[in-house]
Design a protein around this motif. Structure first.
Motif, PDB file in Angstrom:
ATOM      1  N   GLU A 195      16.170  10.230 -10.592  1.00  0.00           N
ATOM      2  CA  GLU A 195      16.433   9.839 -11.972  1.00  0.00           C
ATOM      3  C   GLU A 195      15.974   8.410 -12.247  1.00  0.00           C
ATOM      4  O   GLU A 195      15.837   8.013 -13.421  1.00  0.00           O
ATOM      5  N   SER A 196      15.681   7.637 -11.194  1.00  0.00           N
ATOM      6  CA  SER A 196      15.195   6.268 -11.401  1.00  0.00           C
ATOM      7  C   SER A 196      13.703   6.219 -11.715  1.00  0.00           C
ATOM      8  O   SER A 196      13.189   5.161 -12.105  1.00  0.00           O
ATOM      9  N   VAL A 197      13.006   7.342 -11.570  1.00  0.00           N
ATOM     10  CA  VAL A 197      11.579   7.393 -11.896  1.00  0.00           C
ATOM     11  C   VAL A 197      11.414   7.346 -13.410  1.00  0.00           C
ATOM     12  O   VAL A 197      11.994   8.168 -14.123  1.00  0.00           O
ATOM     13  N   PRO A 198      10.641   6.410 -13.940  1.00  0.00           N
ATOM     14  CA  PRO A 198      10.471   6.345 -15.396  1.00  0.00           C
ATOM     15  C   PRO A 198       9.674   7.532 -15.905  1.00  0.00           C
ATOM     16  O   PRO A 198       8.938   8.180 -15.154  1.00  0.00           O
ATOM     17  N   PRO A 199       9.808   7.856 -17.188  1.00  0.00           N
ATOM     18  CA  PRO A 199       9.031   8.960 -17.759  1.00  0.00           C
ATOM     19  C   PRO A 199       7.535   8.704 -17.623  1.00  0.00           C
ATOM     20  O   PRO A 199       7.089   7.557 -17.545  1.00  0.00           O
ATOM     21  N   GLY A 200       6.774   9.784 -17.612  1.00  0.00           N
ATOM     22  CA  GLY A 200       5.323   9.653 -17.557  1.00  0.00           C
ATOM     23  C   GLY A 200       4.807   9.518 -16.137  1.00  0.00           C
ATOM     24  O   GLY A 200       5.496   9.851 -15.168  1.00  0.00           O
ATOM     25  N   LEU A 201       3.594   9.015 -16.025  1.00  0.00           N
ATOM     26  CA  LEU A 201       2.910   8.928 -14.748  1.00  0.00           C
ATOM     27  C   LEU A 201       2.703   7.471 -14.343  1.00  0.00           C
ATOM     28  O   LEU A 201       2.838   6.563 -15.161  1.00  0.00           O
ATOM     29  N   THR A 202       2.365   7.267 -13.072  1.00  0.00           N
ATOM     30  CA  THR A 202       1.985   5.939 -12.590  1.00  0.00           C
ATOM     31  C   THR A 202       0.486   5.796 -12.759  1.00  0.00           C
ATOM     32  O   THR A 202      -0.296   6.509 -12.119  1.00  0.00           O
ATOM     33  N   TRP A 203       0.087   4.860 -13.606  1.00  0.00           N
ATOM     34  CA  TRP A 203      -1.334   4.666 -13.896  1.00  0.00           C
ATOM     35  C   TRP A 203      -1.844   3.366 -13.277  1.00  0.00           C
ATOM     36  O   TRP A 203      -1.176   2.338 -13.352  1.00  0.00           O
ATOM     37  N   PRO A 204      -3.025   3.391 -12.675  1.00  0.00           N
ATOM     38  CA  PRO A 204      -3.623   2.136 -12.218  1.00  0.00           C
ATOM     39  C   PRO A 204      -3.902   1.213 -13.397  1.00  0.00           C
ATOM     40  O   PRO A 204      -4.247   1.671 -14.487  1.00  0.00           O
ATOM     41  N   THR A 205      -3.769  -0.078 -13.161  1.00  0.00           N
ATOM     42  CA  THR A 205      -4.162  -1.067 -14.158  1.00  0.00           C
ATOM     43  C   THR A 205      -5.538  -1.650 -13.842  1.00  0.00           C
ATOM     44  O   THR A 205      -6.121  -2.353 -14.666  1.00  0.00           O
ATOM     45  N   MET A 206      -6.047  -1.362 -12.641  1.00  0.00           N
ATOM     46  CA  MET A 206      -7.360  -1.841 -12.224  1.00  0.00           C
ATOM     47  C   MET A 206      -7.987  -0.783 -11.325  1.00  0.00           C
ATOM     48  O   MET A 206      -7.324  -0.283 -10.413  1.00  0.00           O
ATOM     49  N   THR A 207      -9.240  -0.427 -11.584  1.00  0.00           N
ATOM     50  CA  THR A 207      -9.922   0.570 -10.756  1.00  0.00           C
ATOM     51  C   THR A 207     -11.221  -0.021 -10.210  1.00  0.00           C
ATOM     52  O   THR A 207     -11.753  -1.001 -10.722  1.00  0.00           O
ATOM     53  N   ILE A 266       0.856  -1.183   0.000  1.00  0.00           N
ATOM     54  CA  ILE A 266       0.000   0.000   0.000  1.00  0.00           C
ATOM     55  C   ILE A 266       0.892   1.232   0.000  1.00  0.00           C
ATOM     56  O   ILE A 266       1.608   1.488   0.970  1.00  0.00           O
ATOM     57  N   ASP A 267       0.882   1.971  -1.088  1.00  0.00           N
ATOM     58  CA  ASP A 267       1.705   3.161  -1.325  1.00  0.00           C
ATOM     59  C   ASP A 267       3.174   2.755  -1.478  1.00  0.00           C
ATOM     60  O   ASP A 267       3.709   2.004  -0.671  1.00  0.00           O
ATOM     61  N   THR A 268       3.818   3.304  -2.501  1.00  0.00           N
ATOM     62  CA  THR A 268       5.016   2.652  -3.033  1.00  0.00           C
ATOM     63  C   THR A 268       6.356   3.227  -2.602  1.00  0.00           C
ATOM     64  O   THR A 268       7.380   2.621  -2.839  1.00  0.00           O
ATOM     65  N   GLN A 269       6.359   4.398  -1.978  1.00  0.00           N
ATOM     66  CA  GLN A 269       7.525   5.280  -1.844  1.00  0.00           C
ATOM     67  C   GLN A 269       7.687   6.097  -3.132  1.00  0.00           C
ATOM     68  O   GLN A 269       7.049   5.840  -4.142  1.00  0.00           O
ATOM     69  N   ALA A 270       8.551   7.099  -3.053  1.00  0.00           N
ATOM     70  CA  ALA A 270       8.557   8.142  -4.079  1.00  0.00           C
ATOM     71  C   ALA A 270       9.338   7.792  -5.331  1.00  0.00           C
ATOM     72  O   ALA A 270       9.112   8.399  -6.385  1.00  0.00           O
ATOM     73  N   THR A 271      10.276   6.863  -5.247  1.00  0.00           N
ATOM     74  CA  THR A 271      11.079   6.495  -6.418  1.00  0.00           C
ATOM     75  C   THR A 271      11.317   4.985  -6.403  1.00  0.00           C
ATOM     76  O   THR A 271      11.249   4.346  -5.345  1.00  0.00           O
ATOM     77  N   PRO A 272      11.626   4.402  -7.549  1.00  0.00           N
ATOM     78  CA  PRO A 272      11.945   2.967  -7.563  1.00  0.00           C
ATOM     79  C   PRO A 272      13.121   2.602  -6.669  1.00  0.00           C
ATOM     80  O   PRO A 272      13.117   1.529  -6.044  1.00  0.00           O
ATOM     81  N   VAL A 273      14.135   3.455  -6.582  1.00  0.00           N
ATOM     82  CA  VAL A 273      15.276   3.159  -5.705  1.00  0.00           C
ATOM     83  C   VAL A 273      14.828   3.115  -4.242  1.00  0.00           C
ATOM     84  O   VAL A 273      15.234   2.226  -3.473  1.00  0.00           O
ATOM     85  N   MET A 274      13.971   4.041  -3.840  1.00  0.00           N
ATOM     86  CA  MET A 274      13.461   4.020  -2.468  1.00  0.00           C
ATOM     87  C   MET A 274      12.581   2.798  -2.239  1.00  0.00           C
ATOM     88  O   MET A 274      12.599   2.192  -1.159  1.00  0.00           O
ATOM     89  N   ALA A 275      11.809   2.418  -3.250  1.00  0.00           N
ATOM     90  CA  ALA A 275      10.969   1.229  -3.131  1.00  0.00           C
ATOM     91  C   ALA A 275      11.799  -0.030  -2.944  1.00  0.00           C
ATOM     92  O   ALA A 275      11.356  -0.991  -2.306  1.00  0.00           O
ATOM     93  N   GLN A 276      13.005  -0.034  -3.478  1.00  0.00           N
ATOM     94  CA  GLN A 276      13.863  -1.205  -3.322  1.00  0.00           C
ATOM     95  C   GLN A 276      14.174  -1.487  -1.857  1.00  0.00           C
ATOM     96  O   GLN A 276      14.379  -2.646  -1.470  1.00  0.00           O
ATOM     97  N   ASP A 277      14.208  -0.451  -1.026  1.00  0.00           N
ATOM     98  CA  ASP A 277      14.448  -0.684   0.399  1.00  0.00           C
ATOM     99  C   ASP A 277      13.252  -1.381   1.034  1.00  0.00           C
ATOM    100  O   ASP A 277      13.411  -2.236   1.918  1.00  0.00           O
ATOM    101  N   VAL A 278      12.043  -1.024   0.598  1.00  0.00           N
ATOM    102  CA  VAL A 278      10.851  -1.732   1.073  1.00  0.00           C
ATOM    103  C   VAL A 278      10.923  -3.195   0.648  1.00  0.00           C
ATOM    104  O   VAL A 278      10.688  -4.107   1.452  1.00  0.00           O
ATOM    105  N   ILE A 279      11.254  -3.422  -0.616  1.00  0.00           N
ATOM    106  CA  ILE A 279      11.329  -4.793  -1.141  1.00  0.00           C
ATOM    107  C   ILE A 279      12.378  -5.598  -0.372  1.00  0.00           C
ATOM    108  O   ILE A 279      12.155  -6.768  -0.023  1.00  0.00           O
ATOM    109  N   ARG A 280      13.505  -4.968  -0.099  1.00  0.00           N
ATOM    110  CA  ARG A 280      14.568  -5.667   0.640  1.00  0.00           C
ATOM    111  C   ARG A 280      14.058  -6.128   1.998  1.00  0.00           C
ATOM    112  O   ARG A 280      14.339  -7.268   2.434  1.00  0.00           O
TER     113      ARG A 280
END
Length: 247
Positions: free
Chosen positions: A133-145, A49-63
């Motif tokens: 810089e690890s954030v991909p271009p564009g926005l984060t879009w839901p795949t299911m609503t 639930i809620d991802t953190q602000a960047t993919p690199v920061m999310a990696q700490d959650v995953i770890r």
């Protein structure tokens, strides 16, 4: 001319991260008032639930998740849309994530002002976007609503995704574990922190808090601040909220 910076620009102090188990299936990733991430570990999969602000920061959650389970991270829930909450989503999808879930109201908010919010938050909160810089271009879009209510089964574990009313944004969603009475509130509830109110619905927020309280959660992961897991805190947060004093 004054050269004083905005508080958000001057906030450079690193926060201490905690990863706390609240019940058999619920965990909280918190960081002294920085945005929290909730983790639900079911029988066969994990929901974040809620991802953190960047993919690199999310990696700490995953770890940290990987220290307690090797189950696949299949689901990401956006409790609402603000860039600081969702731009780390691609890290979970790279781990095999299958769905990014959000309310239809949150999807609509991304359409309306997603790009504006992304640019604004990255500019205002540089520390919260580590390795931006690890954030991909564009926005984060839901795949299911969904609208109103959606149930996700993680094996035999029931996870209810609920819209209990507007408050922090028009798309606010909570995740509720009825079997364990644990609630992940997103920024509808913040503990020992001041909520951002730029997209808020002040007239609706108090009733939404009452709707949350009516579930009688025994433990609660707020959007910011420490997880609430003791009876005194659980009894006082609805009436002591900033919204109660405003209204």
């Amino acid at each position: 001319m004054s050269t004083k910076t905005f508080a958000s620009h001057a906030d450079l102090e690193e926060k201490q991260v905690s990863f706390v188990q609240l019940s058999e299936h619920a965990w909280a990733y918190t960081a002294e008032g920085d945005p929290n991430t909730g983790i639900i570990i079911g029988d066969d999969a994990v929901m974040v639930i809620d991802t953190q602000a960047t993919p690199v920061m999310a990696q700490d959650v995953i770890r940290r998740i990987r220290t307690v389970t090797d189950k696949p991270i299949k689901y990401v829930l956006m409790s609402h849309y603000h860039a600081v909450r969702v731009l780390g989503a691609s890290a979970y999808m790279a781990e095999g994530g299958e769905q990014i879930i959000a309310s239809q109201d949150t999807y609509d908010l991304i359409v309306q002002r997603g790009e504006q919010d992304k640019a604004s938050e990255i500019g205002r909160f540089p520390r919260l976007f580590q390795n931006v810089e690890s954030v991909p271009p564009g926005l984060t879009w839901p795949t299911m609503t969904f609208t109103g209510k959606m149930t996700v089964w993680l094996g035999k574990l029931e996870v209810q995704l609920l819209q209990l009313g507007r408050g922090h944004t028009k798309g606010d969603t909570v995740a509720w574990l009825p079997q364990e009475k644990v609630l992940f509130s997103g920024d509808l509830v913040e503990f020992d922190a001041t909520p951002y109110a730029g997209d808020a619905y002040f007239q609706d927020w108090p009733q939404t808090l009452r709707n949350i309280a009516a579930l009688k959660p025994e433990k609660l992961v707020p959007g910011r601040g420490a997880a609430l897991s003791t009876p005194p805190l659980m009894l006082t947060w609805p009436t002591n909220s900033p919204m109660s004093s405003i209204m």
